[in-house]
Design an enzyme around this catalytic site. Structure first.
Site, PDB file in Angstrom:
ATOM      1  CG  ASP A   1     -30.601  21.575  28.932  1.00 33.03           C
ATOM      2  OD1 ASP A   1     -30.094  21.305  27.732  1.00 33.03           O
ATOM      3  OD2 ASP A   1     -29.914  21.478  30.111  1.00 33.03           O
TER       4      ASP A   1
ATOM      5  CD  GLU B   1     -27.265  15.868  24.105  1.00 33.95           C
ATOM      6  OE1 GLU B   1     -27.298  16.422  25.515  1.00 33.95           O
ATOM      7  OE2 GLU B   1     -27.638  15.378  23.450  1.00 33.95           O
TER       8      GLU B   1
ATOM      9  NE  ARG C   1     -29.817  11.549  26.274  1.00 31.43           N
ATOM     10  CZ  ARG C   1     -28.709  13.066  25.856  1.00 31.43           C
ATOM     11  NH1 ARG C   1     -28.125  12.459  24.443  1.00 31.43           N
ATOM     12  NH2 ARG C   1     -28.708  13.687  26.242  1.00 31.43           N
ATOM     13  CG  ASP C   2     -31.331   5.630  28.809  1.00 28.09           C
ATOM     14  OD1 ASP C   2     -31.155   6.876  27.499  1.00 28.09           O
ATOM     15  OD2 ASP C   2     -31.455   5.277  29.185  1.00 28.09           O
ATOM     16  CD  GLU C   3     -30.486  12.819  29.879  1.00 26.67           C
ATOM     17  OE1 GLU C   3     -30.028  13.786  30.387  1.00 26.67           O
ATOM     18  OE2 GLU C   3     -30.072  12.295  28.773  1.00 26.67           O
TER      19      GLU C   3
ATOM     20  CG  ASP D   1     -32.613  16.339  28.603  1.00 24.52           C
ATOM     21  OD1 ASP D   1     -32.810  15.526  29.012  1.00 24.52           O
ATOM     22  OD2 ASP D   1     -31.759  15.456  28.440  1.00 24.52           O
TER      23      ASP D   1
ATOM     24  CG  HIS E   1     -30.209  18.244  23.770  1.00 23.87           C
ATOM     25  ND1 HIS E   1     -30.988  17.102  23.876  1.00 23.87           N
ATOM     26  CD2 HIS E   1     -30.047  18.999  24.738  1.00 23.87           C
ATOM     27  CE1 HIS E   1     -30.599  17.157  24.921  1.00 23.87           C
ATOM     28  NE2 HIS E   1     -29.754  17.957  25.690  1.00 23.87           N
TER      29      HIS E   1
ATOM     30  CD1 TRP F   1     -28.119  21.916  34.543  1.00 25.93           C
ATOM     31  CD2 TRP F   1     -26.311  22.475  34.449  1.00 25.93           C
ATOM     32  NE1 TRP F   1     -27.529  21.752  33.265  1.00 25.93           N
ATOM     33  CE2 TRP F   1     -26.550  21.954  32.874  1.00 25.93           C
ATOM     34  CE3 TRP F   1     -25.046  23.400  34.355  1.00 25.93           C
ATOM     35  CZ2 TRP F   1     -25.456  21.940  32.083  1.00 25.93           C
ATOM     36  CZ3 TRP F   1     -24.097  23.629  33.070  1.00 25.93           C
ATOM     37  CH2 TRP F   1     -24.205  22.706  31.924  1.00 25.93           C
TER      38      TRP F   1
END
Length: 921
Positions: free
Chosen positions: A479, A759, A470-472, A466, A780, A542
């Site tokens: 997506d 995003e 960042r922390d992801e 995604d 994103h 999803w």
């Protein structure tokens, strides 16, 4: 030039190593100097040696002459293949007139280690003495072994399996070019190994084999869930198989005799960054003569209990380098480096100074209002690299196992002068070949196309993530679902999604529910307090990727095997939904819905509190996807010859449609929620009675006009919006939305300096600045799904049959555009469509690869005529008119290059153009 075969591939790869499918699929492209040329037959020869192949001896498989136009996905049916075996092959084809071609250039593939028992090595590494923290991740492990080669080598292959990330060296030189091997999988279930041909690097006599072992996704910080979710310490298993010229074979592998040490890479993490202390370096540690007496014995770990399988897609590696546009020294003594492009990778920096000088690099996507690095949106990720100088005259620093998302870098602690010549941006992603290009006459539209491509590059790092900063950095399924078609236009994504769909099936829960991201991350709480096991499963739009992405893989690449392999998991998902929702309405709320949509009314001021939610009701959204997935499952079953099952799924789709119509459509035809996306999903997913479709289109247009032709859609509605309008005959509306430059629109972010897709529509606005930092990625790809529309309708290239075996050329000309030039590398070869309006004339250039055909839709008006390559269309023997309507002409074309010109003054009457008669088969 007669028909010839080229670009031979096995499982989407050229001359691959380590194939572990016993019946791999073969394919080739064809080229010809003739129009309408097709393959009428082929002959494959597959041999156990190059000499046998050159002698036309197919000792493994000789198909003989096979009458067929098939040139892709031909399954190997020869003699049984063994581990490590080299396989040589070539192909001859016959053209439409039955004339044979020369043999193609030889191609080769090698098999991997097909039985677990053939792996003789041990898993080795070193256990770190401390637990990782954000400020101090765990160190990398250095491993080495000296090997002797006693006689001339014919062939040497090194197999590597690692839980962690690794770089390999032989006699001081790197092995391979991957930077984050192996790919991320659910290591509790599956691990991919890699094969490297090291014949040319192995020397007779002493050899030094070295390993630098990092944590990667295995034991580093992963997703939003902290460290060590799969394991605590990285480990690796190697096996070097050496075939000597005298026919003997020798195997060397990892065991307790290897030496190990911690070293200068004192902290390494995929997300957090790295610290390298050059004062601790081991000069020559990769060489055979290095003295490793002070190194300790490598620790041996337990065996790996999951599936060990060959790598499926190209590795993550450096793919290009960028130079910064500026390096500015601040009054504080820090430098701010601007790469000019929001990119994913890392910096290579040239430094010099006193021993112990500590240089810190912090990475971010933007600058704040004071010109300082903006990092609030990184959440817990540090994206910080540290280098401690050893005092040499010139030192180059580039991290090993970390990847950052950034445009700007703050460099501090450096007392010397830094210039643009001292900095290189190294771009990394899965090394997928570029397939598509699109350039128009509109500069902002071209920037949008560039932004979409850069966003894909930044998020195709082993899995379709995604965001890269960042922390992801999850493989979010929603997506990937909405972006899939765009992705395939830009980079060849077949092997990439083949691998990821296995991740998704591995992640499927025992209930049959697909997870919302893949690979799955086992057990525990997120660092933000959520329970990942229950919060991230079975969400509509999803989890439906488990059905819809395999189907799109078949459409784009003609890959029927992907349907066969994933059909059972599709059924488990739909059975789960049937049991959960016997009334056919999905009410398991809340869900994500049309994620990041914005209110139908109101302005920017209202966005802070609502833009992370769906403005389309969750039950409407979820039921739409339920029906859509069931309908696609019926198509899959029919394609696989499961006709009774296809009938069952088609009837279920009908039942869901009826329930949807009863629950959500009122007497006036309004759909619950009355949002743009609600109508788009209903129309695109075929949920409305035929007599209500036009009313839904008209209501959608009303909603758009109320917002002055601005969209309000989230990531799902956005994918369908412009396509639906064009197919509904509303091209002008589609172009009005596309070309908007005010908020919210694609071009608005470009006006604000964006070089990637944001995003959120309101990632940054002139009125409010940055959106809330908690979820505001500036890289994103989901809203970049409009790339599919641009390639299909502005670029004019689409498929009529799966795999682009039959192509649709259909440029739609509007939005004030004067020209567009598009090319797409399909699996059958390059397709091109270029158009230009000039002095009242339309010029259209089309190229169709051999062994395919096309329908070509040319816009024109009554009274205008079409000239092709200087001749009236009616005189062409290579083109046939299928349809001639008031505003277009539809042609049937075979392969070849075509140059069309539309000219003449329009007239009111619609009589057929002389010589252009309807085509009848």
């Amino acid at each position: 030039m007669h028909l010839t075969a080229y670009h031979l591939r096995v499982e989407y790869k050229e001359n691959p190593l380590g194939i572990d499918r016993l019946r791999p699929r073969l394919g080739w492209r064809l080229q010809s100097g003739l129009r309408r040329d097709v393959q009428s037959a082929y002959r494959l020869i597959v041999s156990s040696s190059r000499e046998a192949l050159l002698g036309d001896s197919g000792d493994l498989w000789d198909t003989g002459k096979v009458p067929s136009d098939c040139s892709q996905h031909i399954e190997y049916e020869g003699a049984g293949l063994t581990s490590g075996q080299e396989v040589f092959w070539k192909v001859m084809v016959w053209d439409r007139e039955g004339r044979p071609s020369p043999w193609s250039e030889p191609a080769v593939w090698s098999m991997g280690l097909l039985e677990r028992s053939e792996w003789k090595g041990k898993w080795i590494g070193l256990k770190s003495p401390h637990a990782p923290t954000h400020a101090a991740p765990k160190p990398a492990v250095y491993l080495r072994k000296s090997l002797q080669v006693s006689k001339p080598v014919r062939r040497a292959v090194l197999y590597a399996a690692a839980l962690g990330a690794y770089e390999l060296y032989l006699n001081g030189s790197p092995i391979g070019n991957g930077s984050l091997n192996p790919d991320w999988t659910d290591y509790a279930i599956r691990l991919q190994y890699q094969a490297f041909d090291v014949t040319g690097q192995l020397a007779e006599g002493g050899n030094g084999l070295g390993v630098l072992l990092g944590h990667g996704w295995y034991s580093g910080y992963i997703g939003m869930f902290g460290y060590q979710r799969y394991g605590r310490d990285p480990r690796i298993m190697l096996q070097l198989n050496v075939e000597y010229q005298d026919g003997t074979v020798e195997k060397s592998y990892t065991d307790s005799t290897w030496k190990a040490s911690f070293g200068p890479l004192v902290a390494t993490d995929f997300q957090m960054g790295e610290t390298y202390d050059a004062r601790l370096a081991f000069p020559g540690w990769k060489e055979p003569a290095f003295n490793d007496a002070e190194w300790r014995q490598a620790e041996v770990f337990y065996d790996y209990k999951g599936f060990l399988c060959g790598a499926v897609c190209p590795p993550v590696k450096p793919v290009m380098e960028l130079s910064p546009v500026s390096v500015e020294r601040k009054e504080t003594g820090t430098y701010v480096i601007d790469m000019g492009q929001n990119m994913v990778g890392r910096l290579r920096v040239r430094l010099s100074g006193e021993p112990g000088t500590t240089v810190i690099l912090r990475h971010g996507e933007a600058l704040d209002e004071n010109g300082n690095l903006y990092t609030d949106n990184l959440r817990l990720t540090r994206q910080t690299d540290t280098y401690i100088l050893n005092g040499e005259e010139e030192e180059w620093f580039e991290p090993f196992f970390t990847v950052h998302g950034f445009r700007y870098v703050e460099l501090s602690g450096y007392p010397d002068v830094l210039s643009t010549e001292d900095v290189v941006g190294v771009v990394l992603h899965s090394a997928l070949p570029k397939t598509g290009t699109l350039e128009t006459s509109h500069p902002l539209l071209n920037q949008l196309i560039s932004n979409i491509e850069w966003t894909q590059r930044g998020n195709f790092v082993s899995v379709p993530t995604d965001c890269p900063q960042r922390d992801e950095r999850h493989g979010w399924t929603g997506d990937a679902l909405v972006f899939f078609r765009t992705a395939c236009y830009q980079l060849e994504s077949a092997s990439f999604f083949t691998k990821w769909l296995t991740d998704l099936t591995d992640a499927q829960r025992p209930t049959g529910a697909f997870t919302d991201f893949a690979p799955f991350i086992p057990g525990g709480k997120t660092e933000h307090g959520g329970d990942m096991t229950y919060d991230h499963t079975a969400s509509a739009g999803w989890a439906d990727a488990g059905v819809l992405v395999p189907w799109m893989m078949y459409q784009v690449y003609g890959d029927k095997r992907i349907l066969q392999e994933h059909y059972p998991s599709m059924i488990r998902w739909i059975r789960f939904l049937q049991e959960m929702h016997p009334r056919h309405i999905r009410e398991d709320l809340p869900q994500y819905g049309d994620w990041l949509s914005i209110p139908e009314t109101g302005g920017i001021a209202e966005l802070r509190n609502v833009s992370s939610l769906s403005t389309t009701p969750y039950d409407v959204f979820a039921t739409s996807y339920y029906a859509y997935s069931v309908g696609v499952l019926a198509l899959v079953a029919e394609k696989l010859g499961r006709h009774e099952e296809a009938k069952e799924w088609a009837e279920l789709k009908e039942d869901i449609m009826k329930a949807y119509q009863k629950a959500f459509i009122d007497g006036s035809g309004r759909i619950k929620g009355d949002t743009q996306s609600a109508y788009m999903l209903a129309l695109a997913m075929d949920l409305l009675p035929e007599d209500q479709r036009q009313a839904a289109v008209e209501r959608l247009l009303q909603l758009l006009e109320q917002r002055n032709w601005h969209l309000s859609t989230g990531i799902h509605g956005t994918r369908y919006l412009l396509t639906l309008l064009v197919e509904a005959g509303q091209e002008e509306a589609a172009f009005r939305i596309m070309m908007k430059e005010t908020f919210p629109s694609w071009l608005y972010s470009i006006r604000q300096g964006a070089t990637t897709i944001w995003e959120r529509w309101d990632g940054w606005t002139e009125e409010r600045g940055f959106q809330r930092a908690g979820m505001n990625s500036l890289n994103h790809y989901a809203l970049g799904s409009v790339g599919e529309w641009l390639y299909r309708y502005v670029g004019g290239i689409d498929y009529d049959e799966p795999g682009f075996k039959r192509i649709r050329i259909q440029p739609r000309i509007g939005g004030g555009l004067e020209s567009a030039r598009c090319q797409y590398e399909s699996i059958y070869g390059p397709i091109a469509c270029s158009w230009q309006q000039e002095a009242g004339r339309l010029h259209l250039s089309v190229s169709i690869p051999a062994n395919t055909s096309a329908s070509i839709r040319i816009p024109l008006k009554a009274g205008q005529r079409i000239i092709e390559s200087g001749r009236d269309l009616g005189l062409s023997e290579d083109l046939r008119v299928i349809v001639h309507e008031k505003d277009y002409c539809l042609l049937d074309a075979g392969s070849g290059d075509y140059l069309f010109r539309v000219e003449g003054e329009p007239r009111k009457s619609l009589a057929p153009i002389e010589g252009q008669v309807p085509y009848s088969r």
